[in-house]
Design an enzyme around this catalytic site. Structure first.
Site, PDB file in Angstrom:
ATOM      1  N   CYS A 119       0.701  -1.262   0.070  1.00 41.40           N
ATOM      2  CA  CYS A 119      -0.021  -0.048  -0.111  1.00 41.40           C
ATOM      3  C   CYS A 119       1.031   1.218  -0.049  1.00 41.40           C
ATOM      4  O   CYS A 119       1.964   1.210   0.806  1.00 41.40           O
ATOM      5  CB  CYS A 119      -0.953  -0.106   1.140  1.00 41.40           C
ATOM      6  SG  CYS A 119      -2.207  -0.989   0.723  1.00 41.40           S
ATOM      7  N   ASP A 120       0.244   2.199  -0.737  1.00 40.95           N
ATOM      8  CA  ASP A 120       0.804   3.474  -0.780  1.00 40.95           C
ATOM      9  C   ASP A 120       2.086   3.885  -0.642  1.00 40.95           C
ATOM     10  O   ASP A 120       2.831   3.423  -1.132  1.00 40.95           O
ATOM     11  CB  ASP A 120      -0.438   4.341   0.304  1.00 40.95           C
ATOM     12  CG  ASP A 120      -1.638   4.316  -0.185  1.00 40.95           C
ATOM     13  OD1 ASP A 120      -1.957   3.581  -1.157  1.00 40.95           O
ATOM     14  OD2 ASP A 120      -2.506   5.173   0.181  1.00 40.95           O
ATOM     15  N   CYS A 187      -6.940  -1.247  -2.882  1.00 39.66           N
ATOM     16  CA  CYS A 187      -8.109  -0.846  -3.389  1.00 39.66           C
ATOM     17  C   CYS A 187      -8.004  -0.754  -4.938  1.00 39.66           C
ATOM     18  O   CYS A 187      -7.025  -0.372  -5.390  1.00 39.66           O
ATOM     19  CB  CYS A 187      -8.455   0.586  -2.819  1.00 39.66           C
ATOM     20  SG  CYS A 187      -8.746   0.590  -1.212  1.00 39.66           S
ATOM     21  N   GLU A 437      -2.635  14.989   1.913  1.00 41.97           N
ATOM     22  CA  GLU A 437      -3.876  14.499   0.820  1.00 41.97           C
ATOM     23  C   GLU A 437      -4.998  15.270   1.320  1.00 41.97           C
ATOM     24  O   GLU A 437      -5.445  14.831   2.326  1.00 41.97           O
ATOM     25  CB  GLU A 437      -3.722  12.969   0.672  1.00 41.97           C
ATOM     26  CG  GLU A 437      -2.832  12.428   0.095  1.00 41.97           C
ATOM     27  CD  GLU A 437      -3.232  10.772  -0.238  1.00 41.97           C
ATOM     28  OE1 GLU A 437      -4.181  10.122   0.137  1.00 41.97           O
ATOM     29  OE2 GLU A 437      -2.380  10.056  -1.067  1.00 41.97           O
ATOM     30  N   SER A 463      -5.055  12.202  -3.285  1.00 44.48           N
ATOM     31  CA  SER A 463      -5.177  10.514  -3.430  1.00 44.48           C
ATOM     32  C   SER A 463      -5.194  10.219  -4.946  1.00 44.48           C
ATOM     33  O   SER A 463      -5.897  10.825  -5.641  1.00 44.48           O
ATOM     34  CB  SER A 463      -6.335  10.043  -2.627  1.00 44.48           C
ATOM     35  OG  SER A 463      -6.537   8.674  -3.076  1.00 44.48           O
TER      36      SER A 463
END
Length: 560
Positions: A119-120, A187, A437, A463
């Site tokens: 993730c991210d 996601c 963000e 995002s």
């Protein structure tokens, strides 16, 4: 290889620690020690399955004759902090992850590392650590989440926010919550997590063809085991990211990111990796390829499909095949002795509804664009494929806010109307600190249908889920006295997405007068990691990482 670190009488105190942890003397002395930074965290679908993935990696390492040494690294879920001031910690998390891997790897003198992440900013931090350590490195990704199904329609997490702002009842939201995220994994839109997973293949840090295997597909575990085996081979070869990530490779990553309309956050990360490696790369390189590469990826928000669809449509290798006439095909691959051209020779060109050809792009514009003008002389970022035609050009009055929360309250109070341009400042690298963000304000604009009617400029980030006429990463940021700090309510601003410009229509003379009375505010955080970050980070146009060390004019401490 660092075998001497574990051999001889002077290493007895080291060996006894490993033996006490369950490793045998033969393994300790004779096999490559491979650190396994595992970003497992129970509170996120992107990380909650990584124990099983890590076990598969370790099995592969054991089978190929290495010693896996697993350790935990920080992991978060950005969606948990969505709308909260704590979101500003996310960008800083990239550096914390990189430092935590550096710290453990140096103390334990690993011969190589094989990170497990999804993730991210977590996976971005793993790549940054790999660039810094100068030892052989791989990253095994956790893959993508399946899309949800709500009332017979495909839904992703962002749809929940849209429903929340459109007046859905608590009961309706509850039902949607039960459906929208049905599996482990990142996601499934082109958010930062999936963008960075994909870029790992192009950057020669993730095994080709594996980055987007869905978390629910057992091929994910088989690929993890194979990566573990290859990790041992890579460790023995001695090839490090400094050998495998050349300037050509970084330029390939830029072209890929343009083609897939990846998260705008990828710009920060690619720049930070280049700086870490001592390779000169600037926003001008992004500008160059934005003129050549149109978006060919129809994944949300640039199209209707998910990353799961992208994977089964051919994934990263199919995109690279479509870019074969543009990319540096003589650049090395993760295999070291194979070029990208040779790797792609075995890939059949098969453009489809998800991954188009360059001749038939999803949109006749790049997935990312650098915006210049008097507001952003050092650059700003927009994702053109996620901007509606109605607002690709907008001239309007500024509505100025000093933080995300203030802008959100104004939006919800009905103070923002068609034609307005929101300015949200002091949310940049130093101003936030942490380069926040702006999901709170942007989600509100989208949920209330204002994303087709207004513009927004900011020194913060967005995002990968966000869309609309939103221009971020404005530099110099407000805290550094950029022009964005001088904008006043009612000033006219012109945003031209097609032309790549964002300008404040106020004379230089007036701005000079305003600057005389501008005072830099105190840092919002007087202690802790955010304060440390603000005092040590590079500006956004150089990646925004905690890399305070100077390089020479040609970034000359490493070859290009």
């Amino acid at each position: 290889m660092g075998y001497n670190y574990w051999n001889g009488t002077e290493a007895a105190h080291r060996r006894v620690m490993m033996k006490a942890a369950g490793y045998s003397d033969e393994d300790i002395r004779q096999k490559p020690h491979i650190g396994i930074p595992n970003s497992y965290m129970a509170g996120s679908p992107g990380t909650a399955h990584l124990r099983q993935v890590t076990e598969a990696v370790k099995e592969g390492i054991w089978a190929a004759g290495g010693i896996p040494v697993e350790f935990g690294i920080p992991a978060t879920c950005g969606n948990v902090a969505n709308g909260a001031d704590e979101m500003k910690y996310e960008q800083v998390g990239r550096d914390i992850v990189a430092m935590s891997i550096e710290f453990v790897s140096r103390i334990h003198n690993f011969d190589a590392i094989c990170c497990v992440a999804s993730c991210d900013l977590i996976i971005a931090g793993c790549y940054l650590a790999a660039c810094r350590l100068d030892i052989p490195a791989l990253v095994v990704t956790g893959g993508s989440m399946q899309a949800g199904n709500y009332c017979g329609k495909t839904v992703v997490e962002a749809d929940l926010d849209a429903a929340r702002f459109s007046g859905a009842s608590e009961a309706e939201l509850f039902e949607m919550e039960e459906s929208v995220c049905p599996s482990f994994g990142a996601c499934p839109s082109m958010g930062t997590a999936n963008t960075m997973q994909m870029l790992g293949e192009v950057l020669n840090l993730v095994m080709p063809g594996t980055s987007t295997i869905p978390a629910s597909d057992n091929a994910r575990l088989r690929a993890a085991r194979t990566a573990g085996k290859y990790m041992v081979q890579l460790a023995r070869s001695g090839k490090t990211p400094k050998d495998l990530i050349t300037k050509d490779v970084l330029e390939n990553a830029i072209m890929f990111d343009m083609a897939v309309a990846g998260s705008t956050n990828a710009v920060l990360h690619i720049l930070a990796y280049a700086y870490e490696l001592g390779i000169k790369l600037t926003l001008a390189d992004f500008e160059k390829y934005a003129k050549e590469i149109y978006c060919i990826n129809a994944v949300i928000p640039s199209g209707p499909y998910t990353v799961v669809d992208f994977h089964y449509a051919g994934g990263v290798k199919q995109v690279m095949k479509q870019l074969a006439g543009k990319i540096h095909t003589d650049a090395p691959t993760i295999y070291g002795d194979t070029t990208w051209g040779e790797l792609l020779d075995s890939v059949k060109s098969a453009p489809n509804k998800v991954i188009h050809s360059l001749e038939d792009p999803v949109a006749k514009e790049p997935g990312l664009k650098i915006m210049r003008g008097n507001i952003s002389p050092a650059g700003a970022i927009v994702r053109p494929t996620a901007v509606y035609e109605e607002v690709k050009y907008i001239k309007g009055a500024a509505k100025v806010y000093e933080c995300d929360q203030d802008a959100y309250r104004a939006i919800m109070a009905g103070e923002i109307v068609a034609g307005d341009i929101l300015v949200i400042r002091y949310e940049g690298c130093k101003g936030a600190p942490g380069m926040k963000e702006l999901m709170l304000s942007i989600d509100a604009l989208i949920g209330l249908g204002l994303d087709k009617k207004v513009g927004l400029i900011t020194d913060a980030r967005f995002s990968g889920f966000n869309y609309g006429a939103i221009v971020g990463h404005v530099s110099p940021e407000a805290y550094d006295g950029g022009v964005i700090a001088l904008i006043e309510n009612g000033d006219e601003i012109e945003m031209d997405i097609a032309g790549g410009t964002v300008n404040l229509l106020v004379s230089d003379e007036i701005l000079a007068e305003r600057r005389k009375s501008w005072v830099r505010p105190p840092l919002k955080q007087q202690k802790g990691v955010l304060n440390i970050y603000a005092q040590n980070c590079r500006p956004a146009e150089e990646g925004g990482a905690m890399q305070p060390w100077a390089l020479d004019a040609d970034y000359g401490y490493h070859h290009e």
